[in-house]
Write an enzyme that holds these catalytic residues in place. Structure first.
Site, PDB file in Angstrom:
ATOM      1  N   SER A 109       0.836  -1.258  -0.018  1.00 20.28           N
ATOM      2  CA  SER A 109      -0.129  -0.035  -0.062  1.00 20.28           C
ATOM      3  C   SER A 109       0.806   1.289   0.088  1.00 20.28           C
ATOM      4  O   SER A 109       0.480   2.314  -0.609  1.00 20.28           O
ATOM      5  CB  SER A 109      -0.920  -0.012   1.261  1.00 20.28           C
ATOM      6  OG  SER A 109      -1.932  -1.086   1.085  1.00 20.28           O
ATOM      7  N   HIS A 162       0.827   4.709   4.614  1.00 22.66           N
ATOM      8  CA  HIS A 162       0.339   5.169   3.446  1.00 22.66           C
ATOM      9  C   HIS A 162       0.528   6.670   3.150  1.00 22.66           C
ATOM     10  O   HIS A 162       0.777   7.274   2.227  1.00 22.66           O
ATOM     11  CB  HIS A 162      -1.327   5.543   3.881  1.00 22.66           C
ATOM     12  CG  HIS A 162      -1.986   3.803   3.431  1.00 22.66           C
ATOM     13  ND1 HIS A 162      -3.291   3.777   3.513  1.00 22.66           N
ATOM     14  CD2 HIS A 162      -1.492   2.793   3.501  1.00 22.66           C
ATOM     15  CE1 HIS A 162      -3.488   2.445   3.298  1.00 22.66           C
ATOM     16  NE2 HIS A 162      -2.347   1.678   3.355  1.00 22.66           N
TER      17      HIS A 162
END
Length: 382
Positions: free
Chosen positions: A273, A331
């Site tokens: 991610s 993230h």
């Protein structure tokens, strides 16, 4: 014995009780005393149990040492992961610059070889020769050639970015399959999950970027990567994209390490991610007016700039509020690195690769000019 005790108790109460109490009331009290006796007969046992428990617990209160408190987990040091992050990022861009140089040399050599082969084959065989050759093949050979032709046509229809991402998807799929092998579970947890409290801190920062335990998690990440692959590779090139992708995975893990160490929430993480967020943020920051949509809601469209702002806002809220469904620190680290690279990093890092490429070219030229040197011995292809 219970009945005898009740009788004695009843006699005592009859003599002590006042005389104005009627006989029915005395029968009623007899039964109640019987019940009370049975209850009172059980109470000393419970008291004895409590006394024994208190006597067992009393030595610790009198100075005898009790069970030791759980040991405090020391806060992990992040010096080694920081050195690994800086070193790996620098090495990845150096390798990318050298690979770009080598690929350009190979493309030039391949174009020359193709020209020469076309000249040699021109006029040697006509269509009748190839028609006769095709008729001599068996049915299985024809089906195999048609299958290879179909695969080649599909591969040729892909963009350069999609071809590059195909290798990353294949690697993630292989790691996902390894998670299903019971004998590899300990190795997978040690090397393919990143945790600042683990003894192995550095290598999992890279390997966890290609690691997914859930199929849904991997499919979601790879779909986003496939969607933005053409844009990012056309923007940066294949070699530079690979350097940015792997560096973003390591840098996002480093940001995650820092936040976990600061908050004391030392839990493992895995997934691509952080690297995918860097790719998404780089494309959205470079082309903020591009229209994006949702796969299940094609009628809903929004600009890339608004999508990037929304994702950063959600991850910031998750980091502040302590949500643990995703690694929001990773993230944010990947997204900020992607934005920084397209704005400043490309000028700071990639445009200053010329001295390295010249040094590599001189090394290759020196190796090719030695006795016995050549393309197979390190020489520049001619």
């Amino acid at each position: 014995m219970a009945w005898r005790g009740c009788t004695i108790n009843w006699i005592k109460t009859e003599f002590i009780r006042p005389r104005n109490i009627t006989s029915p009331r005395c029968r009623f009290n007899h039964y109640t005393q019987q019940r009370c006796f049975r209850r009172e007969a059980k109470r000393p046992e419970t008291k004895k149990v409590n006394v024994t428990q208190e006597s067992k617990a009393s030595p610790s209160e009198g100075g005898t040492p009790g069970p030791p408190p759980p040991p405090k987990i020391p806060r992990p040091t992040l010096l080694k992961p920081l050195i690994f992050t800086v070193g790996f990022t620098g090495c990845s861009f150096c390798v990318a610059a050298i690979l770009q140089y080598e690929n350009l040399k190979l493309k030039v050599q391949a174009a020359k070889d193709e020209e020469e082969s076309e000249k040699l084959l021109q006029g040697t065989h006509d269509m009748a020769y190839w028609h006769e050759w095709w008729n001599q093949l068996t049915g299985f050979q024809k089906q195999l050639i048609l299958l290879m032709s179909t695969v080649d046509d599909f591969w040729s229809s892909l963009t350069e970015g999609q071809k590059t991402v195909t290798g990353i998807i294949a690697l993630n799929t292989a790691v996902l399959c390894c998670w299903r092998i019971p004998s590899l579970q300990r190795k997978m947890i040690k090397y393919f999950t990143s945790n600042p409290a683990s003894k192995t801190q550095c290598l999992p920062m890279l390997l966890s970027t290609f690691s997914h335990y859930s199929i849904i998690h991997m499919v979601a990440n790879m779909y986003v990567l496939w969607t933005f692959s053409s844009g990012i590779v056309s923007l940066l090139g294949k070699e530079q994209f690979l350097a940015v992708y792997t560096s973003a995975g390591v840098i996002s893990t480093m940001v995650s390490y820092m936040c976990k160490t600061a908050t004391g929430r030392l839990y493992p993480s895995l997934g691509a991610s952080g690297a995918v967020m860097a790719v998404l943020a780089a494309v959205c920051a470079r082309v903020p007016e591009a229209k994006l949509g949702i796969i299940f809601l094609p009628m809903v469209t929004f600009t890339a700039g608004n999508a990037l702002k929304a994702l950063i806002a959600v991850d910031t809220a998750g980091l502040v509020l302590g949500w643990r469904f995703f690694d929001h620190a990773a993230h944010l680290g990947g997204a900020l690195f992607g934005i920084w690279y397209v704005a400043y990093g490309h000028k700071v890092i990639w445009r200053k690769r010329e001295p390295l490429v010249k040094m590599w070219h001189n090394m290759r030229s020196a190796g090719g000019s030695r006795p016995g040197g050549g393309p197979g011995a390190g020489g520049v292809p001619k």
